[in-house]
Scaffold this motif. Sequence first.
Motif, PDB file in Angstrom:
ATOM      1  N   ILE A  81       0.839  -1.202   0.000  1.00  0.00           N
ATOM      2  CA  ILE A  81       0.000   0.000   0.000  1.00  0.00           C
ATOM      3  C   ILE A  81       0.874   1.252   0.000  1.00  0.00           C
ATOM      4  CG2 ILE A  81      -1.575   1.378   1.427  1.00  0.00           C
ATOM      5  CD1 ILE A  81      -2.948  -1.197   2.229  1.00  0.00           C
ATOM      6  N   ILE A  82       1.885   1.267   0.856  1.00  0.00           N
ATOM      7  CA  ILE A  82       2.795   2.420   0.920  1.00  0.00           C
ATOM      8  C   ILE A  82       3.521   2.610  -0.404  1.00  0.00           C
ATOM      9  CG2 ILE A  82       4.873   3.325   2.030  1.00  0.00           C
ATOM     10  CD1 ILE A  82       3.970   1.874   4.588  1.00  0.00           C
ATOM     11  N   LEU A  83       4.021   1.512  -0.985  1.00  0.00           N
ATOM     12  CA  LEU A  83       4.758   1.611  -2.244  1.00  0.00           C
ATOM     13  C   LEU A  83       3.860   2.063  -3.391  1.00  0.00           C
ATOM     14  CD1 LEU A  83       6.997  -1.601  -2.071  1.00  0.00           C
ATOM     15  CD2 LEU A  83       7.643   0.763  -1.586  1.00  0.00           C
ATOM     16  N   SER A  84       2.604   1.604  -3.400  1.00  0.00           N
ATOM     17  CA  SER A  84       1.688   2.015  -4.468  1.00  0.00           C
ATOM     18  C   SER A  84       1.396   3.510  -4.387  1.00  0.00           C
ATOM     19  CB  SER A  84       0.389   1.214  -4.396  1.00  0.00           C
ATOM     20  OG  SER A  84      -0.342   1.518  -3.216  1.00  0.00           O
ATOM     21  N   LEU A 120       8.596   0.320  -8.018  1.00  0.00           N
ATOM     22  CA  LEU A 120       8.738  -0.017  -6.605  1.00  0.00           C
ATOM     23  C   LEU A 120       8.022  -1.313  -6.239  1.00  0.00           C
ATOM     24  CD1 LEU A 120       8.307   3.517  -4.987  1.00  0.00           C
ATOM     25  CD2 LEU A 120      10.423   2.304  -5.543  1.00  0.00           C
ATOM     26  N   MET A 121       6.773  -1.459  -6.665  1.00  0.00           N
ATOM     27  CA  MET A 121       6.009  -2.650  -6.294  1.00  0.00           C
ATOM     28  C   MET A 121       6.612  -3.937  -6.865  1.00  0.00           C
ATOM     29  SD  MET A 121       2.007  -1.420  -6.259  1.00  0.00           S
ATOM     30  CE  MET A 121       2.108  -0.543  -7.848  1.00  0.00           C
ATOM     31  N   PRO A 122       6.935  -3.986  -8.162  1.00  0.00           N
ATOM     32  CA  PRO A 122       7.563  -5.208  -8.679  1.00  0.00           C
ATOM     33  C   PRO A 122       8.904  -5.506  -8.018  1.00  0.00           C
ATOM     34  CG  PRO A 122       6.732  -3.868 -10.477  1.00  0.00           C
ATOM     35  CD  PRO A 122       6.631  -3.033  -9.246  1.00  0.00           C
ATOM     36  N   ALA A 123       9.696  -4.463  -7.734  1.00  0.00           N
ATOM     37  CA  ALA A 123      10.989  -4.682  -7.085  1.00  0.00           C
ATOM     38  C   ALA A 123      10.799  -5.334  -5.717  1.00  0.00           C
ATOM     39  CB  ALA A 123      11.725  -3.353  -6.939  1.00  0.00           C
ATOM     40  N   TYR A 124       9.812  -4.862  -4.988  1.00  0.00           N
ATOM     41  CA  TYR A 124       9.540  -5.433  -3.669  1.00  0.00           C
ATOM     42  C   TYR A 124       9.063  -6.877  -3.788  1.00  0.00           C
ATOM     43  CZ  TYR A 124       7.230  -6.221   0.811  1.00  0.00           C
ATOM     44  OH  TYR A 124       6.831  -6.748   2.016  1.00  0.00           O
ATOM     45  N   ILE A 125       8.197  -7.163  -4.763  1.00  0.00           N
ATOM     46  CA  ILE A 125       7.700  -8.529  -4.947  1.00  0.00           C
ATOM     47  C   ILE A 125       8.846  -9.477  -5.298  1.00  0.00           C
ATOM     48  CG2 ILE A 125       6.206  -9.998  -6.360  1.00  0.00           C
ATOM     49  CD1 ILE A 125       4.332  -7.584  -6.639  1.00  0.00           C
ATOM     50  N   VAL A 126       9.790  -9.015  -6.109  1.00  0.00           N
ATOM     51  CA  VAL A 126      10.958  -9.831  -6.453  1.00  0.00           C
ATOM     52  C   VAL A 126      11.773 -10.150  -5.202  1.00  0.00           C
ATOM     53  CG1 VAL A 126      13.192  -9.818  -7.631  1.00  0.00           C
ATOM     54  CG2 VAL A 126      11.140  -9.046  -8.841  1.00  0.00           C
ATOM     55  N   ILE A 127      12.005  -9.141  -4.363  1.00  0.00           N
ATOM     56  CA  ILE A 127      12.789  -9.334  -3.144  1.00  0.00           C
ATOM     57  C   ILE A 127      12.101 -10.325  -2.209  1.00  0.00           C
ATOM     58  CG2 ILE A 127      13.618  -8.182  -1.045  1.00  0.00           C
ATOM     59  CD1 ILE A 127      14.035  -5.667  -2.767  1.00  0.00           C
ATOM     60  N   VAL A 128      10.788 -10.163  -2.032  1.00  0.00           N
ATOM     61  CA  VAL A 128      10.036 -11.074  -1.167  1.00  0.00           C
ATOM     62  C   VAL A 128      10.075 -12.499  -1.723  1.00  0.00           C
ATOM     63  CG1 VAL A 128       7.748 -11.651  -0.277  1.00  0.00           C
ATOM     64  CG2 VAL A 128       8.528  -9.280  -0.255  1.00  0.00           C
ATOM     65  N   SER A 129       9.939 -12.646  -3.043  1.00  0.00           N
ATOM     66  CA  SER A 129       9.958 -13.970  -3.667  1.00  0.00           C
ATOM     67  C   SER A 129      11.297 -14.655  -3.457  1.00  0.00           C
ATOM     68  CB  SER A 129       9.647 -13.849  -5.163  1.00  0.00           C
ATOM     69  OG  SER A 129       8.356 -13.323  -5.380  1.00  0.00           O
ATOM     70  N   ILE A 130      12.383 -13.908  -3.606  1.00  0.00           N
ATOM     71  CA  ILE A 130      13.718 -14.475  -3.380  1.00  0.00           C
ATOM     72  C   ILE A 130      13.863 -14.926  -1.931  1.00  0.00           C
ATOM     73  CG2 ILE A 130      16.182 -13.942  -3.294  1.00  0.00           C
ATOM     74  CD1 ILE A 130      15.731 -12.083  -5.697  1.00  0.00           C
TER      75      ILE A 130
END
Length: 236
Positions: free
Chosen positions: A178-181, A203-213
């Motif tokens: 929510i904050i990143l969006s 920002l949102m895709p970058a965060y999702i990539v980090i969480v997935s890793i």
Amino acid sequence: PNALTISSFFLCLIGFYFLSLGIYTYLLFGLLFFILFRIVDFSDGEVARIQNKKSVEGFYFDIISHYIFYLSLGLGLGFGLYRLYKNDIYIILGSIFTSLAIVEFTMWALLKTLVRIDKKNIISGDTRDLGQKTYKKLLHNINEGNSWADGNIFSKLFGVYPFQGIVYTDYHITPILIILSIVEYFLASFSNIPVIFGYTLRLMPAYIVIVSISKLVWIIAVISKLEKKRYITKTL
């Protein structure tokens, strides 16, 4: 209580719909439905205990609700970001995130189920306090005596194994998104989104990539440890 749990299914589906539209305003609105899901998720068990209406069906519906949560959030983000950024890669990213989140949740759910349910207590449906000592012992063995509370501030926020940091946990993913969006919306509306090495910083895709890793590393580490050390067998 079961009606409350089942209603949370629809909160996730509504959230999925708004996420999939791929508009910043709707993305934010959709994420709020997943916040509401978490509130209901914490409430249904309390209602069951207050009304003394514990049941195996309630435990079953609760597990299903979490699978619907991960499917709706991950795939909703995938389709939404695809429409927002006009790039097929985000559907793949959403699918990967969904798969890893479901595998992680399934691993936790199975560990709890192994030590918390037996034939006698299945009949009463009382699954909250079963085998707590055994479960804590199992976690203590898997974590090799380490405690999240004993870690430094960096490991508490960004650690990967044996404990995932706060920024990767499922309870905090939605608020962070929510904050990143909101930040990304203002960057896109009132200024240029930064470009790094020719790539637009999303920002949102970058965060999702980090969480997935983070989830992938945790899953591999736990599976390898369980196979090598046989923690479940030794604990039970």
